[in-house]
Design an enzyme around this catalytic site. Structure first.
Site, mmCIF file in Angstrom:
data_model
loop_
_atom_site.group_PDB
_atom_site.id
_atom_site.type_symbol
_atom_site.label_atom_id
_atom_site.label_comp_id
_atom_site.label_asym_id
_atom_site.label_seq_id
_atom_site.Cartn_x
_atom_site.Cartn_y
_atom_site.Cartn_z
ATOM 1 N N GLY A 21 41.311 42.512 37.035
ATOM 2 C CA GLY A 21 40.253 43.233 37.111
ATOM 3 C C GLY A 21 39.573 42.444 38.640
ATOM 4 O O GLY A 21 38.700 43.349 39.257
ATOM 5 N N ARG A 22 39.985 41.631 39.061
ATOM 6 C CA ARG A 22 39.481 40.714 40.094
ATOM 7 C C ARG A 22 40.441 39.935 40.667
ATOM 8 O O ARG A 22 40.195 38.837 41.365
ATOM 9 C CB ARG A 22 38.081 40.071 39.920
ATOM 10 N N ARG B 232 45.484 31.015 43.524
ATOM 11 C CA ARG B 232 46.053 30.405 42.412
ATOM 12 C C ARG B 232 47.562 30.726 42.422
ATOM 13 O O ARG B 232 48.016 31.429 42.770
ATOM 14 C CB ARG B 232 45.505 31.227 41.053
ATOM 15 N N ASP C 277 44.680 36.851 26.421
ATOM 16 C CA ASP C 277 44.869 37.261 27.765
ATOM 17 C C ASP C 277 44.883 36.056 28.593
ATOM 18 O O ASP C 277 45.149 35.904 29.658
ATOM 19 C CB ASP C 277 44.167 38.317 28.286
ATOM 20 N N ASN C 278 44.536 34.955 28.112
ATOM 21 C CA ASN C 278 44.291 33.712 28.648
ATOM 22 C C ASN C 278 45.358 32.659 28.063
ATOM 23 O O ASN C 278 45.072 31.491 28.424
ATOM 24 C CB ASN C 278 42.985 33.150 28.554
ATOM 25 N N ARG D 124 51.211 36.950 30.084
ATOM 26 C CA ARG D 124 50.331 36.335 29.116
ATOM 27 C C ARG D 124 50.639 36.865 27.753
ATOM 28 O O ARG D 124 51.319 38.004 27.604
ATOM 29 C CB ARG D 124 48.988 36.857 29.233
ATOM 30 N N LYS E 203 42.298 35.117 43.417
ATOM 31 C CA LYS E 203 41.362 35.659 42.422
ATOM 32 C C LYS E 203 39.991 35.846 42.887
ATOM 33 O O LYS E 203 39.461 34.927 43.672
ATOM 34 C CB LYS E 203 41.258 34.642 41.351
HETATM 35 P P1 AMP Z 1 38.451 36.258 32.084
HETATM 36 O O1 AMP Z 1 37.324 35.901 30.645
HETATM 37 O O2 AMP Z 1 37.869 35.591 33.326
HETATM 38 O O3 AMP Z 1 39.708 35.991 31.492
HETATM 39 O O4 AMP Z 1 38.543 37.657 32.376
HETATM 40 C C1 AMP Z 1 38.433 38.643 31.419
HETATM 41 C C2 AMP Z 1 38.910 40.103 31.882
HETATM 42 O O5 AMP Z 1 37.692 40.555 32.466
HETATM 43 C C3 AMP Z 1 40.156 40.041 32.815
HETATM 44 O O6 AMP Z 1 40.419 41.525 32.758
HETATM 45 C C4 AMP Z 1 39.509 39.975 34.406
HETATM 46 O O7 AMP Z 1 40.040 40.476 35.390
HETATM 47 C C5 AMP Z 1 38.180 40.650 33.848
HETATM 48 N N1 AMP Z 1 36.834 40.361 34.821
HETATM 49 C C6 AMP Z 1 36.689 39.215 34.778
HETATM 50 N N2 AMP Z 1 35.268 39.150 35.865
HETATM 51 C C7 AMP Z 1 35.649 40.263 36.508
HETATM 52 C C8 AMP Z 1 34.860 40.895 37.530
HETATM 53 N N3 AMP Z 1 33.865 40.114 38.375
HETATM 54 N N4 AMP Z 1 35.097 41.944 38.185
HETATM 55 C C9 AMP Z 1 36.177 42.646 37.560
HETATM 56 N N5 AMP Z 1 36.785 42.246 36.289
HETATM 57 C C10 AMP Z 1 36.560 41.035 35.952
HETATM 58 MG MG MG Z 2 41.516 35.869 32.045
#
Ligand code: AMP
Ligand code: MG
Length: 470
Positions: free
Chosen positions: A88-89, A172, A244-245, A179, A109
Site C-alpha cells: 500500500g506504500r 529496502r 503478511d510480515n 510472505r 517504502k
Molecule cells: P504494516 O503494518 O506496515 O505491515 O502494513 C500493513 C498493510 O498496511 C500493508 O498492506 C501496508 O502496505 C499497508 N499500509 C501501511 N501504512 C500505509 C500507508 N501509509 N498507506 C497505505 N498503505 C499502508
Molecule cells: Mg507489512
C-alpha cells in the site's frame, strides 16, 4: 543521468495476478539523508552524485532496468484474516544479483499510493524510516537474517499523522518480499494455478534443494525456527508478527513498532497497538508456529487431495516447537559460555532468566558482563546471583574457553528504544549526528566501546511504547 544497477526482474515476469505495475509517485524536493555505501557496492549500484541518488531512492527517477510494481498479498493481522492487503506504500523496483551471487529485491517504502493503499496515503515519515534503517542494519551486524537498508531520503513533503511530519522513503533490500500472506491471497481466492506457480517460484528462489509444497513448508518452518531463536537471544521484539510480515526467506521483515528489551521481562510488549500482548517477547515462538500453520493451510490448497496431506503438514508444523527449543538452547547456552549444550542446561538458563526478571537485570548487559566477569552488579540484590553463579561455574569448568565464546555471541550494544527515539527527534530537527553515532556503534555490536550507548535508560529516559510505522 540515472543510477545503473544489474536488474533482472523475475517477479515482474510472473503473471499479472501477482502485482500491479506502476511507478513510484514523484516527490517535491528529494534529499538523501543516509546511504549504505558497502551495500550499494555489493549490489552493483553505479557511483552517482547525491542528487542522482536522492532522485532514484525517493522515486523521482527510475534506475535503468527497473520494472516497478506493487505486490499483492493478504494476511492475518492480530489473528484476523484480511483477504487483501498488498503493497500500500511500497514499490518493488526489481531484483539485482549482487557480487556475492545472491539475488535481492530493491524496494522503495513510502513511495506513494497504490491500488492496495486502502485508506492510507502511501507515505512514510522520517521516524519509522530511520528506525528501520538503524535496527535492520544492527540486526545484520548481529548476524541475524534481515532485510537491509540501502538509503533513506526526505521527500520535501509533509505527511499528516497525529501531527505534521517530514515525509521520507526507505530503500529496502530483501532476499525477496514473498510472505506467508502472498500464498494466502491465492489460496483464499481459489487461484490454484497461481498458488502452484508461486510455490515453484519460492522453491527456486529460496530453497532449490527442497521439493514440492511440503518441502517448502519444511524449509520455511526451519528458517523461521532459527530466526525466532535468534530474536530471543538478543531480546528483540518484532511487535507485528502478522502473516503478511512473515517472510518466506526467513529474514526479519517490516520493522514497525519493534524494540529491544532493556531490563528482562518475559512479557515485555512495546507496540502501542498490541493491547493483548499477542506479540509479547515470550509469545514469539508460539506465534511463529501459528503463522506456519496458516502457511501450511494455504499450501495444502494446491494439492489434488489436500485432506490426504494434512497429517504430513501437521507433523511438520508440530515439529517446530522442539526445533525452536533446540535453537534457543544452542543460542542461550553459548550466551553463558556453553558450546555443547545438554538438556539440563535449559534449567540453568531459565533460572538465570527468572533471576534477571525478579531482579530487574538488563538483558544485554547481564550477558555481556557474564563474559567479562562483572555480572553480579547487574542485580538489584547481588547476593541473589551468587548461588546461581556457583552452579554455573561448576558447569562451565574451564573459564577461558567459556569467556571466549561469550564475548563472541553477547553484543555490548543494541538499539535501545530511548536512543532510537532521541535519534529520530534530532533528525527531525535536522541533526543527523545521533544517527551517524548509532550506525557507527551498531556496525560492530560485539566490539563497540561507546559506554554511553551501553547504558540502560534511566527511569526518566524509558520509552515504554512504540508506534506503528504508518
Ligand atoms: P504494516 O503494518 O506496515 O505491515 O502494513 C500493513 C498493510 O498496511 C500493508 O498492506 C501496508 O502496505 C499497508 N499500509 C501501511 N501504512 C500505509 C500507508 N501509509 N498507506 C497505505 N498503505 C499502508
Ligand atoms: Mg507489512
Amino acid at each position: 543521468m540515472t543510477i545503473h544497477a544489474p536488474f533482472d526482474n523475475t517477479y515482474a515476469r510472473l503473471p499479472q495476478a501477482f502485482y500491479t505495475k506502476l511507478s513510484p509517485t514523484p516527490v517535491r524536493a528529494p534529499k538523501l539523508v543516509a546511504y549504505n555505501e558497502p551495500l550499494g557496492q555489493l549490489l552493483g549500484f553505479s557511483h552517482a552524485s547525491a542528487e542522482e541518488r536522492a532522485a532514484v531512492f525517493s522515486g523521482v527517477t527510475l534506475p535503468e532496468g527497473a520494472t516497478p510494481l506493487a505486490q499483492l498479498y493478504a494476511g492475518h493481522q492480530f489473528g484476523s484474516f484480511n483477504p487483501q492487503l498488498g503493497d500500500g506504500r511500497a514499490i518493488l523496483l526489481g531484483e539485482v544479483v549482487g557480487s556475492d551471487g545472491k539475488r535481492r529485491d530493491i524496494q522503495l517504502k513510502g513511495s506513494g499510493p497504490t491500488p492496495y493503499s486502502r485508506m492510507g496515503d502511501g507515505r512514510a515519515w522520517l521516524g519509522p524510516v530511520l528506525r528501520e534503517y538503524v535496527v535492520s542494519e544492527a540486526m545484520h551486524s548481529l548476524g541475524i537474517p534481515t532485510t537491509r537498508a540501502l538509503a533513506a531520503t526526505l521527500t520535501g513533503e509533509e505527511v499528516l499523522r497525529d501531527s505534521v511530519l517530514p515525509g521520507a522513503v526507505l530503500t529496502r533490500v530483501a532476499a525477496s518480499h514473498l510472505r506467508v500472506g502472498t500464498f494466502q491471497v491465492f489460496a483464499h481466492r481459489g487461484q490454484i494455478s497461481e498458488l502452484r506457480q508461486l510455490t515453484d517460484y519460492a522453491l527456486a528462489r529460496h530453497y532449490p534443494e527442497a521439493d514440492g509444497p511440503m518441502g517448502l513448508l519444511r524449509a520455511v518452518c526451519s528458517a523461521q525456527a532459527d530466526l525466532i531463536a535468534a530474536w530471543m537471544s538478543v531480546g528483540f521484539i518484532h511487535g507485528v508478527m502478522n502473516t503478511d510480515n512473515c517472510a518466506i526467506s526467513g529474514e526479519t521483515i517490516d520493522y514497525g513498532p519493534c524494540a529491544f528489551m532493556d531490563d528482562y521481562h518475559a512479557d515485555t510488549v512495546f507496540s502501542s497497538i498490541d493491547r493483548t500482548g499477542r506479540y509479547a517477547y515470550s509469545n514469539q515462538p508460539r506465534i511463529a508456529v501459528w503463522n506456519m500453520a496458516q502457511f501450511a493451510t494455504a499450501l495444502l490448497q494446491q494439492l489434488d487431495d489436500p485432506e490426504a496431506a494434512v497429517p504430513e503438514a501437521t507433523k511438520i508444523v508440530h515439529a517446530m516447537p522442539s526445533q525452536i527449543e533446540a535453537a534457543w538452547l544452542r543460542r542461550f547456552a553459548a550466551k553463558i559460555g556453553i558450546a555443547d549444550p545438554q538438556k539440563d542446561d535449559t534449567a540453568l538458563i531459565e533460572d538465570l532468566l527468572a533471576l534477571m526478571q525478579a531482579q530487574g537485570a538488563d538483558f544485554t548487559n547481564t550477558f555481556a558482563a557474564l563474559g567479562e566477569g562483572g555480572a553480579r552488579d547487574q542485580f538489584l540484590d547481588p547476593k541473589a546471583f551468587d548461588a546461581w553463579e556457583q552452579t554455573w561455574l561448576a558447569r562451565i569448568g574451564e573459564r577461558d574457553a567459556a569467556q571466549a565464546l561469550m564475548v563472541q555471541v553477547n553484543p555490548r550494544v543494541i538499539p535501545r528504544n530511548h536512543r532510537i527515539e532521541a535519534m529520530i527527534a534530532a533528525a527531525v530537527a535536522g541533526d543527523y549526528a545521533p544517527f551517524e553515532r548509532l550506525m557507527q556503534a551498531f556496525a560492530d555490536p560485539f566490539g563497540a566501546s561507546d559506554s554511553d550507548l551501553m547504558r540502560p535508560p534511566l527511569a526518566s529516559e524509558k520509552v515504554p511504547a512504540t508506534f506503528c510505522g504508518t
